[in-house]
Design a protein around this motif. Sequence first.
Motif, PDB file in Angstrom:
ATOM      1  N   ILE A   1      14.079   8.193  48.712  1.00 34.05           N
ATOM      2  CA  ILE A   1      14.605   9.423  49.323  1.00 34.05           C
ATOM      3  C   ILE A   1      14.653  10.549  48.286  1.00 34.05           C
ATOM      4  O   ILE A   1      14.292  11.694  48.571  1.00 34.05           O
ATOM      5  CB  ILE A   1      15.995   9.163  49.957  1.00 34.05           C
ATOM      6  CG1 ILE A   1      15.823   8.261  51.184  1.00 34.05           C
ATOM      7  CG2 ILE A   1      16.688  10.470  50.338  1.00 34.05           C
ATOM      8  CD1 ILE A   1      17.119   7.740  51.786  1.00 34.05           C
TER       9      ILE A   1
ATOM     10  N   ARG B   1      12.819  11.168  55.350  1.00 35.01           N
ATOM     11  CA  ARG B   1      14.237  11.549  55.307  1.00 35.01           C
ATOM     12  C   ARG B   1      14.496  12.467  54.108  1.00 35.01           C
ATOM     13  O   ARG B   1      15.145  13.503  54.212  1.00 35.01           O
ATOM     14  CB  ARG B   1      15.058  10.264  55.150  1.00 35.01           C
ATOM     15  CG  ARG B   1      16.232  10.173  56.038  1.00 35.01           C
ATOM     16  CD  ARG B   1      16.664   8.716  56.214  1.00 35.01           C
ATOM     17  NE  ARG B   1      16.304   8.262  57.534  1.00 35.01           N
ATOM     18  CZ  ARG B   1      16.073   6.997  57.879  1.00 35.01           C
ATOM     19  NH1 ARG B   1      16.151   6.034  56.979  1.00 35.01           N
ATOM     20  NH2 ARG B   1      15.760   6.706  59.108  1.00 35.01           N
TER      21      ARG B   1
ATOM     22  N   THR C   1       9.196   6.413  57.017  1.00 37.27           N
ATOM     23  CA  THR C   1      10.302   7.173  57.616  1.00 37.27           C
ATOM     24  C   THR C   1      11.367   7.478  56.571  1.00 37.27           C
ATOM     25  O   THR C   1      11.938   8.579  56.549  1.00 37.27           O
ATOM     26  CB  THR C   1      10.897   6.393  58.810  1.00 37.27           C
ATOM     27  OG1 THR C   1       9.873   6.244  59.803  1.00 37.27           O
ATOM     28  CG2 THR C   1      12.077   7.130  59.424  1.00 37.27           C
ATOM     29  N   THR C   2      11.593   6.535  55.665  1.00 38.66           N
ATOM     30  CA  THR C   2      12.595   6.735  54.608  1.00 38.66           C
ATOM     31  C   THR C   2      12.227   7.912  53.714  1.00 38.66           C
ATOM     32  O   THR C   2      13.069   8.771  53.418  1.00 38.66           O
ATOM     33  CB  THR C   2      12.732   5.445  53.773  1.00 38.66           C
ATOM     34  OG1 THR C   2      13.142   4.383  54.652  1.00 38.66           O
ATOM     35  CG2 THR C   2      13.751   5.605  52.660  1.00 38.66           C
TER      36      THR C   2
ATOM     37  N   ASP D   1      19.739  14.281  60.632  1.00 37.14           N
ATOM     38  CA  ASP D   1      19.253  12.979  60.191  1.00 37.14           C
ATOM     39  C   ASP D   1      17.871  12.732  60.783  1.00 37.14           C
ATOM     40  O   ASP D   1      17.647  12.968  61.964  1.00 37.14           O
ATOM     41  CB  ASP D   1      20.196  11.873  60.675  1.00 37.14           C
ATOM     42  CG  ASP D   1      21.453  11.823  59.826  1.00 37.14           C
ATOM     43  OD1 ASP D   1      21.416  12.342  58.691  1.00 37.14           O
ATOM     44  OD2 ASP D   1      22.455  11.266  60.296  1.00 37.14           O
ATOM     45  N   VAL D   2      16.980  12.243  59.957  1.00 35.12           N
ATOM     46  CA  VAL D   2      15.643  11.890  60.435  1.00 35.12           C
ATOM     47  C   VAL D   2      15.685  10.483  61.017  1.00 35.12           C
ATOM     48  O   VAL D   2      16.171   9.558  60.376  1.00 35.12           O
ATOM     49  CB  VAL D   2      14.622  11.972  59.284  1.00 35.12           C
ATOM     50  CG1 VAL D   2      13.314  11.304  59.667  1.00 35.12           C
ATOM     51  CG2 VAL D   2      14.381  13.425  58.888  1.00 35.12           C
ATOM     52  N   THR D   3      15.210  10.351  62.242  1.00 41.97           N
ATOM     53  CA  THR D   3      15.095   9.019  62.855  1.00 41.97           C
ATOM     54  C   THR D   3      13.627   8.769  63.160  1.00 41.97           C
ATOM     55  O   THR D   3      12.835   9.703  63.265  1.00 41.97           O
ATOM     56  CB  THR D   3      15.917   8.931  64.152  1.00 41.97           C
ATOM     57  OG1 THR D   3      15.488   9.979  65.025  1.00 41.97           O
ATOM     58  CG2 THR D   3      17.405   9.086  63.868  1.00 41.97           C
TER      59      THR D   3
END
Length: 149
Positions: free
Chosen positions: A16, A47, A43-44, A58-60
């Motif tokens: 991140i 983020r 995805t991490t 928040d990114v999902t």
Amino acid sequence: MEYIARINTESAEETIVLGRKIGRILKKGDFIAYTGDLGAGKTTITRGIAEGLGMKDDVTSPTFSIVNEYSGDIKLFHFDMYRIENENELEFTGFFDYSRDDGVFAVEWSENIRGALPPEAIKIDIKYTGENSRSITIRGDSRFENLRD
Ligand code: ADP
Ligand code: MG
């Protein structure tokens, strides 16, 4: 000239932090093409990129929605092409509806839409090297030269 940075991270948080650095140097029109298996960390790292772009949301994972849109100083269009077999299936995903001029595209499973990737795409490949370790390779322009610092 293409610059290649290879960085090992030892935790999701480190990935991140790397994403944050990337996010801070991105600008409108940039296109990130991810490759890497399920659970690699695409995805991490996104983020962190969203944080670096100044986004508070928040990114999902967009696995089911195909695309999630975020707004900060500029926009982030985060795609997951896992369910897309090839670029001929992109019509209903929003891929052609969003303007690259509005922000940054970040596309997971970019290998599935190879024919639709812009040649100038920044390529980020993430490899699983252990439960909490990943080898991250970034191919881009000179902005990515000093990413380790
Ligand atoms: P992908 O989007 O590539 O399918 P995710 O980012 O959703 O992958 O998931 C990565 C998973 O691996 C998360 O559960 C994350 O906490 C974990 N993880 C462990 N170590 C790392 C690391 N060094 N970098 C990124 N993720 C890591
Ligand atoms: Mg993902």
